[in-house]
Design an enzyme around this catalytic site. Structure first.
Site, PDB file in Angstrom:
ATOM      1  N   GLY A  12       0.901  -1.146  -0.021  1.00 21.83           N
ATOM      2  CA  GLY A  12      -0.066  -0.166  -0.017  1.00 21.83           C
ATOM      3  C   GLY A  12       0.818   1.161   0.080  1.00 21.83           C
ATOM      4  N   SER A  18       1.866   8.355   1.345  1.00 22.98           N
ATOM      5  CA  SER A  18       1.056   7.194   1.828  1.00 22.98           C
ATOM      6  C   SER A  18       1.390   6.862   3.183  1.00 22.98           C
ATOM      7  CB  SER A  18       1.377   6.056   1.137  1.00 22.98           C
ATOM      8  OG  SER A  18       1.149   5.977  -0.316  1.00 22.98           O
ATOM      9  N   VAL A  65      -4.291  -6.920  -5.361  1.00 22.46           N
ATOM     10  CA  VAL A  65      -5.208  -7.830  -4.435  1.00 22.46           C
ATOM     11  C   VAL A  65      -6.109  -8.190  -5.192  1.00 22.46           C
ATOM     12  CG1 VAL A  65      -3.948  -7.160  -2.417  1.00 22.46           C
ATOM     13  CG2 VAL A  65      -5.934  -5.985  -3.062  1.00 22.46           C
ATOM     14  N   TYR A 155     -18.160   9.686   2.989  1.00 26.80           N
ATOM     15  CA  TYR A 155     -17.371   8.431   3.007  1.00 26.80           C
ATOM     16  C   TYR A 155     -18.161   7.361   2.595  1.00 26.80           C
ATOM     17  CZ  TYR A 155     -13.412   6.143   5.324  1.00 26.80           C
ATOM     18  OH  TYR A 155     -12.117   5.340   5.063  1.00 26.80           O
ATOM     19  N   LYS A 162     -15.041  -0.050   6.001  1.00 24.06           N
ATOM     20  CA  LYS A 162     -14.414   0.063   7.208  1.00 24.06           C
ATOM     21  C   LYS A 162     -14.889  -0.719   8.239  1.00 24.06           C
ATOM     22  CE  LYS A 162     -10.661   2.424   5.513  1.00 24.06           C
ATOM     23  NZ  LYS A 162      -9.518   1.347   4.933  1.00 24.06           N
ATOM     24  N   ILE A 191      -5.670  12.288   6.594  1.00 27.20           N
ATOM     25  CA  ILE A 191      -4.405  12.641   5.958  1.00 27.20           C
ATOM     26  C   ILE A 191      -4.716  12.913   4.592  1.00 27.20           C
ATOM     27  CG2 ILE A 191      -2.175  12.077   5.784  1.00 27.20           C
ATOM     28  CD1 ILE A 191      -2.368  10.357   8.263  1.00 27.20           C
ATOM     29  N   THR A 193      -4.028  12.451   1.281  1.00 26.71           N
ATOM     30  CA  THR A 193      -3.101  11.113   0.441  1.00 26.71           C
ATOM     31  C   THR A 193      -3.787  11.055  -0.888  1.00 26.71           C
ATOM     32  OG1 THR A 193      -4.305   9.490   1.255  1.00 26.71           O
ATOM     33  CG2 THR A 193      -2.387   9.776   2.481  1.00 26.71           C
ATOM     34  N   LEU A 194      -3.118  10.275  -1.880  1.00 23.10           N
ATOM     35  CA  LEU A 194      -3.723   9.952  -3.065  1.00 23.10           C
ATOM     36  C   LEU A 194      -5.260   9.424  -2.902  1.00 23.10           C
ATOM     37  CD1 LEU A 194      -1.651   8.136  -5.601  1.00 23.10           C
ATOM     38  CD2 LEU A 194      -2.858  10.401  -5.821  1.00 23.10           C
ATOM     39  N   ALA A 195      -5.323   8.505  -2.093  1.00 18.67           N
ATOM     40  CA  ALA A 195      -6.900   7.733  -1.810  1.00 18.67           C
ATOM     41  C   ALA A 195      -7.681   8.765  -1.109  1.00 18.67           C
ATOM     42  CB  ALA A 195      -6.535   6.340  -0.859  1.00 18.67           C
TER      43      ALA A 195
HETATM   44  P1  NAP Z   1      -2.732   5.899  -0.801  1.00 17.69           P
HETATM   45  O1  NAP Z   1      -1.199   6.332  -0.405  1.00 17.69           O
HETATM   46  O2  NAP Z   1      -3.431   6.003  -1.904  1.00 17.69           O
HETATM   47  O3  NAP Z   1      -2.600   4.282  -0.671  1.00 17.69           O
HETATM   48  C1  NAP Z   1      -3.620   3.534  -0.959  1.00 17.69           C
HETATM   49  C2  NAP Z   1      -2.908   2.253  -1.398  1.00 17.69           C
HETATM   50  O4  NAP Z   1      -4.104   1.275  -1.706  1.00 17.69           O
HETATM   51  C3  NAP Z   1      -2.131   2.537  -2.603  1.00 17.69           C
HETATM   52  O5  NAP Z   1      -0.578   2.085  -2.410  1.00 17.69           O
HETATM   53  C4  NAP Z   1      -3.031   1.842  -3.637  1.00 17.69           C
HETATM   54  O6  NAP Z   1      -2.119   1.507  -4.765  1.00 17.69           O
HETATM   55  C5  NAP Z   1      -3.351   0.663  -3.082  1.00 17.69           C
HETATM   56  N1  NAP Z   1      -4.210  -0.139  -3.976  1.00 17.69           N
HETATM   57  C6  NAP Z   1      -5.526   0.224  -4.222  1.00 17.69           C
HETATM   58  N2  NAP Z   1      -6.336  -0.637  -5.024  1.00 17.69           N
HETATM   59  C7  NAP Z   1      -5.246  -1.931  -4.960  1.00 17.69           C
HETATM   60  C8  NAP Z   1      -5.355  -2.923  -5.219  1.00 17.69           C
HETATM   61  N3  NAP Z   1      -6.236  -3.599  -6.205  1.00 17.69           N
HETATM   62  N4  NAP Z   1      -4.260  -3.857  -5.022  1.00 17.69           N
HETATM   63  C9  NAP Z   1      -2.984  -3.585  -4.308  1.00 17.69           C
HETATM   64  N5  NAP Z   1      -3.079  -2.227  -3.892  1.00 17.69           N
HETATM   65  C10 NAP Z   1      -4.128  -1.310  -4.143  1.00 17.69           C
HETATM   66  O7  NAP Z   1      -3.631   6.382   0.552  1.00 17.69           O
HETATM   67  P2  NAP Z   1      -3.511   6.348   2.131  1.00 17.69           P
HETATM   68  O8  NAP Z   1      -4.372   7.304   2.726  1.00 17.69           O
HETATM   69  O9  NAP Z   1      -2.247   5.910   2.665  1.00 17.69           O
HETATM   70  O10 NAP Z   1      -4.510   4.704   2.118  1.00 17.69           O
HETATM   71  C11 NAP Z   1      -3.845   3.582   2.832  1.00 17.69           C
HETATM   72  C12 NAP Z   1      -5.174   2.993   3.965  1.00 17.69           C
HETATM   73  O11 NAP Z   1      -5.249   3.997   4.923  1.00 17.69           O
HETATM   74  C13 NAP Z   1      -6.290   2.826   3.232  1.00 17.69           C
HETATM   75  O12 NAP Z   1      -7.017   1.503   3.692  1.00 17.69           O
HETATM   76  C14 NAP Z   1      -7.112   3.970   3.775  1.00 17.69           C
HETATM   77  O13 NAP Z   1      -8.529   3.769   3.709  1.00 17.69           O
HETATM   78  C15 NAP Z   1      -6.676   4.091   5.000  1.00 17.69           C
HETATM   79  N6  NAP Z   1      -6.795   5.425   5.801  1.00 17.69           N
HETATM   80  C16 NAP Z   1      -6.657   6.821   5.257  1.00 17.69           C
HETATM   81  C17 NAP Z   1      -6.920   7.665   5.850  1.00 17.69           C
HETATM   82  C18 NAP Z   1      -6.729   9.036   5.113  1.00 17.69           C
HETATM   83  O14 NAP Z   1      -7.236  10.192   5.600  1.00 17.69           O
HETATM   84  N7  NAP Z   1      -5.734   9.294   4.277  1.00 17.69           N
HETATM   85  C19 NAP Z   1      -7.665   7.715   7.214  1.00 17.69           C
HETATM   86  C20 NAP Z   1      -7.711   6.561   7.827  1.00 17.69           C
HETATM   87  C21 NAP Z   1      -7.288   5.440   7.041  1.00 17.69           C
HETATM   88  P3  NAP Z   1      -2.052   2.562  -6.074  1.00 17.69           P
HETATM   89  O15 NAP Z   1      -1.769   3.748  -5.586  1.00 17.69           O
HETATM   90  O16 NAP Z   1      -0.992   2.090  -6.683  1.00 17.69           O
HETATM   91  O17 NAP Z   1      -3.179   2.445  -6.744  1.00 17.69           O
END
Ligand code: NAP
Length: 275
Positions: A12, A18, A65, A155, A162, A191, A193-195
């Site tokens: 991830g 990230s 995945v 969300y 979640k 935070i 991030t891309l997601a």
């Molecule tokens: P991020 O940097 O965009 O990371 C998300 C990751 O998921 C990326 O590396 C993405 O890969 C990967 N991904 C998506 N589809 C996939 C697949 N089919 N197979 C493998 N990898 C896949 O964003 P992040 O915010 O760090 O997110 C990480 C986790 O933290 C997520 O579960 C998110 O819900 C959680 N979270 C985020 C926040 C927030 O505010 N940012 C808060 C609480 C929890 P690609 O980029 O290569 O597509």
């Protein structure tokens, strides 16, 4: 060096913003040896310098995945290159954009399936496929958000995912505890991030959280990284099935925070405007 002698895999990391990168850095600083994964060829080149920085050597593997065969291949590659491992970080989520804004009632069935598959089932599948190489005192960590417990605007579908992920953590923790495998989640505050960019009005969410959290600021990937490292290390050897909040305390608030003016009158800390 809290993680000295520990080996693990981190799924991830998309870039240096990230959350998974924050966790990887904290683990590296404490002496862990790691492998990281990338989604597809486009991301392999982007991740190569990060793998180098994290001293992964050649341990940079493909793993989408949504493709079971890639999870199996990841297990084989890890066994070949690392032998046993002690930790897994699952920091992956995806929902089609029609699930992250608009009316909840309009969420299409196929979008629901995709979000649950990538954001929830993948945790079970990754742990099952890597279980043969997990050591008998190992730790699995995934990432959640408060929108899985309470309603958060936009969300939507990811909130349902979640909620399912948090229960998956608890059922996995019970099932795997007898094998010495702990399973926990961090529920991180918002935070950028891309997601997160895919969530409607995310900048409003950031401002609202910073204004109303007890610590009056948003968390960083370094803070989540340090807490993640603790949950992956032996320091947390008595902890499993836990959803650990790293959110500046936002989740304890029952009402918006207030500020007091010179006359002692209270005002909502920031009542925010959507646009
Ligand atoms: P991020 O940097 O965009 O990371 C998300 C990751 O998921 C990326 O590396 C993405 O890969 C990967 N991904 C998506 N589809 C996939 C697949 N089919 N197979 C493998 N990898 C896949 O964003 P992040 O915010 O760090 O997110 C990480 C986790 O933290 C997520 O579960 C998110 O819900 C959680 N979270 C985020 C926040 C927030 O505010 N940012 C808060 C609480 C929890 P690609 O980029 O290569 O597509």
């Amino acid at each position: 060096m809290i993680m000295k002698g520990k080996k693990g895999v981190i799924l991830g990391i998309a870039n240096k913003k990230s959350i998974a990168y924050g966790i990887a850095k904290a683990c590296q600083e404490q002496g862990a040896q790691m492998a990281i994964t990338f989604l597809n060829d486009r991301f392999e080149q982007k991740l190569a310098p990060i793998a180098e920085e994290l001293e992964c050597g050649t341990r940079l593997y493909p793993c989408d995945v949504s493709r079971p065969e890639e999870i199996v291949a990841l297990g084989e590659a890890l066994e070949r290159d690392m032998g046993q491992i002690d930790f897994i970080v699952h920091s992956i989520a995806f929902a089609p954009k029609e699930g992250l804004s608009g009316r909840f009632v309009d969420i299409p069935k196929d979008a629901f399936g995709v979000a649950m598959d990538i954001s929830v089932y993948s945790l079970i599948e990754v742990v099952r496929e890597l279980k043969p190489i997990l050591s008998s005192s190992s730790s699995v960590l995934t990432l959640s958000y408060y929108g899985g417990v309470k309603h958060i605007p936009n969300y939507n579908l990811m909130g349902v995912a979640k909620a399912a992920l948090e229960m998956t953590v608890k059922y996995l923790a019970e099932d795997l505890g007898k094998d010495g495998i702990r399973v926990n989640a961090i529920s991180a505050g918002p935070i950028k991030t891309l997601a997160a960019a895919g969530i409607g009005d995310f900048s409003f969410l950031l401002k609202w959280n910073a204004a109303h959290a007890p610590l009056r600021e948003n968390v960083t990937i370094e803070q989540v990284g340090n807490s993640g490292m603790y949950l992956l290390s032996d320091l947390s050897s008595g902890v499993t099935g836990e959803i650990h909040y790293v959110d500046s305390g936002y989740n304890i608030m029952g009402m918006p925070a207030v500020l007091f003016d010179e006359d002692g009158k209270s005002h909502i800390a920031w009542n925010g405007e959507l646009k």
